[in-house]
Design a protein around this motif. Structure first.
Motif, mmCIF file in Angstrom:
data_model
loop_
_atom_site.group_PDB
_atom_site.id
_atom_site.type_symbol
_atom_site.label_atom_id
_atom_site.label_comp_id
_atom_site.label_asym_id
_atom_site.label_seq_id
_atom_site.Cartn_x
_atom_site.Cartn_y
_atom_site.Cartn_z
ATOM 1 N N ILE A 1 41.403 23.879 -76.952
ATOM 2 C CA ILE A 1 42.511 24.816 -76.729
ATOM 3 C C ILE A 1 42.980 24.718 -75.286
ATOM 4 O O ILE A 1 44.190 24.723 -75.001
ATOM 5 C CB ILE A 1 42.100 26.262 -77.087
ATOM 6 C CG1 ILE A 1 41.953 26.368 -78.611
ATOM 7 C CG2 ILE A 1 43.109 27.276 -76.577
ATOM 8 C CD1 ILE A 1 41.412 27.685 -79.096
ATOM 9 N N ALA A 2 42.045 24.621 -74.384
ATOM 10 C CA ALA A 2 42.419 24.477 -72.972
ATOM 11 C C ALA A 2 43.175 23.168 -72.757
ATOM 12 O O ALA A 2 44.162 23.127 -72.012
ATOM 13 C CB ALA A 2 41.167 24.508 -72.101
ATOM 14 N N PHE B 1 44.058 28.674 -65.399
ATOM 15 C CA PHE B 1 45.374 28.931 -65.977
ATOM 16 C C PHE B 1 46.080 30.072 -65.235
ATOM 17 O O PHE B 1 47.291 30.016 -64.995
ATOM 18 C CB PHE B 1 45.264 29.270 -67.471
ATOM 19 C CG PHE B 1 45.086 28.064 -68.345
ATOM 20 C CD1 PHE B 1 44.064 28.003 -69.284
ATOM 21 C CD2 PHE B 1 45.936 26.976 -68.239
ATOM 22 C CE1 PHE B 1 43.891 26.886 -70.084
ATOM 23 C CE2 PHE B 1 45.768 25.851 -69.030
ATOM 24 C CZ PHE B 1 44.740 25.810 -69.954
ATOM 25 N N THR C 1 46.651 23.503 -74.256
ATOM 26 C CA THR C 1 47.423 24.468 -73.461
ATOM 27 C C THR C 1 47.881 23.834 -72.154
ATOM 28 O O THR C 1 49.060 23.958 -71.767
ATOM 29 C CB THR C 1 46.591 25.726 -73.174
ATOM 30 O OG1 THR C 1 46.094 26.237 -74.411
ATOM 31 C CG2 THR C 1 47.402 26.786 -72.464
ATOM 32 N N SER D 1 50.528 21.219 -72.882
ATOM 33 C CA SER D 1 51.790 21.855 -73.295
ATOM 34 C C SER D 1 52.477 22.514 -72.114
ATOM 35 O O SER D 1 53.712 22.433 -71.974
ATOM 36 C CB SER D 1 51.521 22.893 -74.388
ATOM 37 O OG SER D 1 50.805 22.319 -75.452
ATOM 38 N N LEU D 2 51.709 23.166 -71.276
ATOM 39 C CA LEU D 2 52.309 23.838 -70.106
ATOM 40 C C LEU D 2 52.951 22.817 -69.170
ATOM 41 O O LEU D 2 54.022 23.060 -68.607
ATOM 42 C CB LEU D 2 51.247 24.648 -69.353
ATOM 43 C CG LEU D 2 50.866 25.987 -69.984
ATOM 44 C CD1 LEU D 2 49.729 26.642 -69.202
ATOM 45 C CD2 LEU D 2 52.059 26.933 -70.064
#
Lengths: 551, 291
Positions: B140-141, B280, B144, B147-148
């Protein structure tokens, strides 16, 4: 030794039915009738606060027509052993159990039950050391049974018990993490261990029977050294001391020093090996490799001093076979400097790794009270706050001439057991320097070695894993009875408490933290005859009854 | 566009070399570990020797396993395809190929988890559950962060502080994905006797192990690509540099792993969660501040 204290103890023992009392060196020998055994044991264990060392049966029918059971207790504070002997008739060998008073007596009672056919009243009895289909009435340690008897081979498999809602993870008898065959069945909920079943004794070698039948006194030294690959010399020293005590042989001081030097070399080697294995179990293979690299000079030192890297073979009753000259002394001191320097760096590095600290702290806890009830020994005891070390409490060999500290930690967790061993390495180096400096001149073996019959002695040595006990009754040309109790035999029952509630990932390091030596423990075979679970309850007030059952 | 001679010659060679590289890098890693351990270590080609030996053994499927051969072959083919696709996407500088490759990588991870699941071994099951616990946080990290970066940069990569922090997240998650200490909980030999690998032998083990090495290489390409995309480069130079940078990352990770101990299933996920959440948060704050 305090003679007033001994007199006081003897008076109290007599008042509780003890008879035939004699004192030899640091041991009080008493006899007691079966019906008075329990009250005597209660006094010795609870009021005198003695540790339970071991018990052993003996077939004395050829001598006096009876079976005998010897319970050996240790009063470490006063440097004493107390041996309590009880008789039973040859046609009805029944003894009262003491396992509710002394939970640590569980295994040795069942060993006597299997190997000598003793019945213990007041407890549940089970097969501990013989296979389930071993012929009935065949008790290997009885004198009429030859050492080379071989019952017909058969297979006796065991079903892993399947509880309904708890997963069972088998570890062993063959497992990459295990260096010797042993079997642990861990019952887990999620990743947490909730119960443990242990079955050991997979390797039968018949050491005691061999020593009592076909070997001479001097030959047994070499057999005793093979009880264990890592701590063999401490066993052969313990055996020699038992016979020397029984026979009142004066061992030359130089030989005592040489024995102590080799014992400490063995201790350093064993602890370094263990630290490496512990690092490996925690995933830190760099620590494993470097610890064993640092251990290599210790092996070279052992070879320099004795001619062998391991299994030194220098002990004889009455002294030793090899001497240490000045050139060896100088080289030994150089090696010790190297080991000390490098191990200090390694230990500091190891203890700074965050994963190591997190995995060892507050895992595998053995509370002090349970450690006391189980009479655990060695680093396991010292890590749980019990200040016990035979080298200091009942000095043997040359230990009375040296100063050293006994590291004790109170946490009782895996980290404490690691720290005890790390500290002991440095203490051993300190002891070695003193011994090498003070070693006197003189012979290395006694001139007169005569061993009379029917003498008894208890000898203790502090192995790297803890206290070793050898009990000898002398016979003609060989021991009449030779009982060995290795430290792991005393420590393994504590695993059930230590493993309760740990994460599965910490189970191997917790098992390893007692530095189990299954070679020492597995002198005899054990196979469970059913898969029923037993619970060992230990958190009872001292002196209260409990219903201990085996693992 | 008509490909040039260089395009025709270099790209397939690079792609073929990438397929050969992962076991070779594993061999170098073993050598680095040996040096840190003060030993000699095996030869650099040892991993290839081991794989070839495994491929030569008889095929023995784990007992009670369902479609194991299909799954392992899918795992292998998909991994190699993804690697080729990714390198091609880097060569073409095509964001679509890169995104598709990352999506395929997620499928590879799912297959990685499925395969031990179909064997009926308790050690494999425990290893698998540990791997899932870590992957839930780590992947997930990874997604994420990736994607960011795409969202913040809109595919035009320029250096900024938040970009750096997100690339750091990708570097950390690529280390964790590679299954090195302290995160090799799925195999943990002391208690699980190889864990998820316990039921595999011979060619199955060979293919599974090789594919895991390809996956290990793949997961380093993402941060390498994002770092090198900051520089204007010719396509084949970009591909070569991405591969080289990935190799450097591999060797860097190889140097870190021997210095640590193994974590535990209750410690690793919570530590990772705290670390990623902090990073994050920092990245978002930096983005908001225009840094």
């Amino acid at each position: 030794m305090n003679n007033d204290y001994i007199e006081k103890v003897i008076t109290e023992l007599k008042a509780r039915g003890a008879s035939d009392i004699s004192v030899s060196h640091d041991t009080i020998f008493v006899s007691v009738e079966s019906d008075k055994l329990r009250s005597l044991v209660e006094y010795i264990h609870n009021e005198l606060d003695c540790y339970f060392r071991t018990c052993g049966g003996c077939d004395e029918r050829p001598i006096n027509g009876f079976f005998a059971l010897y319970h050996i207790f240790g009063d470490d504070k006063h440097g004493l052993n107390i041996v309590v002997k009880t008789y039973a008739s040859s046609d009805d060998p029944k003894f009262p159990t003491i396992v509710d008073i002394v939970p640590a007596a569980d295994w040795c009672e069942m060993e006597a039950h299997d190997l000598l056919g003793f019945e213990f009243t007041g407890r549940r009895q089970y097969r501990l050391v013989l296979p389930p289909n071993w012929p009935k009435g065949l008790y290997p340690l009885r004198k009429e049974v030859p050492y080379n008897i071989r019952p017909k081979p058969s297979t006796s498999g065991e079903q892993i018990s399947k509880p309904t809602n708890i997963a069972a993870i088998p570890i062993g008898p063959y497992h990459p993490a295990l260096h010797e065959p042993e079997y642990f069945e861990l019952y887990i909920e999620g990743e947490k261990v909730v119960d443990v079943k242990y079955r050991g004794f997979h390797v039968h070698r018949g050491i005691e029977k061999l020593g009592e039948t076909r070997m001479t006194y001097q030959q047994i030294n070499f057999l005793a050294e093979r009880i264990c690959g890592i701590c063999g010399f401490v066993h052969s020293t313990c055996y020699c001391q038992a016979v020397e005590k029984a026979a009142r042989i004066d061992v030359p001081e130089r030989a005592l020093f040489i024995r102590s030097i080799v014992l400490e070399v063995e201790r350093i080697h064993s602890h370094l090996l263990w630290v490496g294995v512990a690092a490996h179990l925690l995933g830190y293979d760099t620590g494993f490799m470097h610890t064993w690299r640092i251990r290599e000079p210790v092996m070279v030192l052992a070879e320099l001093l004795t001619g062998s890297r391991k299994t030194y073979g220098i002990n004889l009753i009455g002294g030793v076979r090899r001497d240490i000259d000045e050139s060896k002394k100088k080289k030994a001191l150089e090696f010790l400097d190297i080991v000390e320097r490098e191990f200090k760096t390694l230990a500091d590095t190891l203890l700074s790794i965050p994963q190591i600290k997190k995995r060892l702290k507050e895992t595998g806890i053995l509370p002090k009270e349970d450690a006391r009830k189980l009479s655990v020994v060695g680093p396991v005891a010292r890590a749980s706050g019990l200040d016990r070390d035979v080298r200091r409490d009942l000095p043997y060999a040359a230990y009375k001439y040296v100063d050293f500290n006994v590291p004790v930690y109170d946490e009782g967790d895996n980290m404490a057991r690691l720290l005890v061993r790390v500290d002991e390495v440095f203490e051993s180096i300190k002891i070695l320097r003193q011994l090498l400096d003070q070693i006197p001149k003189g012979p290395i073996i006694a001139e007169d070695i005569t061993i009379p019959e029917e003498r008894m002695a208890v000898s203790l040595t502090e192995a790297p894993r803890g206290e070793n006990v050898h009990f000898v009754i002398t016979g003609r040309g060989k021991p009449y009875r030779w009982k060995v109790r290795a430290p792991s035999y005393q420590n393994i029952p504590a695993l059930k408490i230590m493993l309760n509630g740990v994460q599965l990932a910490d189970a191997p390091i917790t098992i390893a933290s007692i530095d189990p030596c299954f070679s020492c423990t597995d002198r005899i075979l054990v196979i469970r005859d059913n898969g029923e679970k037993y619970w060992l309850k230990l958190t009872h007030p001292r002196g209260g009854s409990s219903c201990p059952r085996s693992l | 566009m008509i490909p040039s001679i260089i395009d025709i010659a270099v790209v397939p060679v690079v792609i073929a070399a990438s397929i050969f590289l992962p076991p070779l890098l594993d061999g170098v890693e073993r050598k680095i570990k040996a040096i840190i351990h003060s030993r000699i270590g095996p030869p650099i080609l040892q991993t290839w020797y081991d794989l070839l030996k495994l491929f030569g053994k008889s095929i023995l499927a784990p007992r009670n396993s369902l479609h194991i051969m299909t799954l392992i072959l899918m795992y292998a083919v998909l991994s190699i395809t993804t690697l080729i696709l990714f390198l091609y996407g880097i060569y073409c500088n095509s964001l679509h190929y890169v995104i598709a490759s990352v999506a395929l990588f997620m499928m590879i991870q799912a297959l990685y988890l499925t395969i031990p699941f179909v064997t009926s071994n308790p050690f494999a099951a425990i290893g698998l559950s540990r791997e899932i616990m870590i992957m839930l946080i780590n992947e997930i990290a990874f997604i994420t962060a990736f994607s960011l970066i795409l969202y913040f940069t809109r595919g035009i990569y320029t250096w900024s502080f938040y970009y750096t922090v997100l690339v750091i997240v990708l570097l950390i998650s690529s280390y964790v994905s590679s299954g090195r200490i302290p995160f090799d909980l799925a195999e943990a030999e002391p208690e699980l006797a190889s864990g998820i690998l316990i039921e595999f032998s011979g060619p199955f083990l060979g293919i599974y192990h090789y594919t895991s090495l390809v996956k290990r290489f793949l997961v380093k390409i993402v941060p390498s690509y994002l770092v090198l995309s900051l520089f204007p480069l010719d396509p084949y130079i970009r591909v070569v540099l991405v591969i080289m940078f990935s190799c450097i990352l591999w060797l860097l990770y190889a140097t870190i792993a021997p210095l640590l101990g193994r974590s535990r299933v209750d410690i690793a996920p919570s530590s990772l969660l705290k670390l990623y959440t902090s990073l994050f948060a920092v990245a978002l704050i930096l983005f908001i501040l225009g840094l």
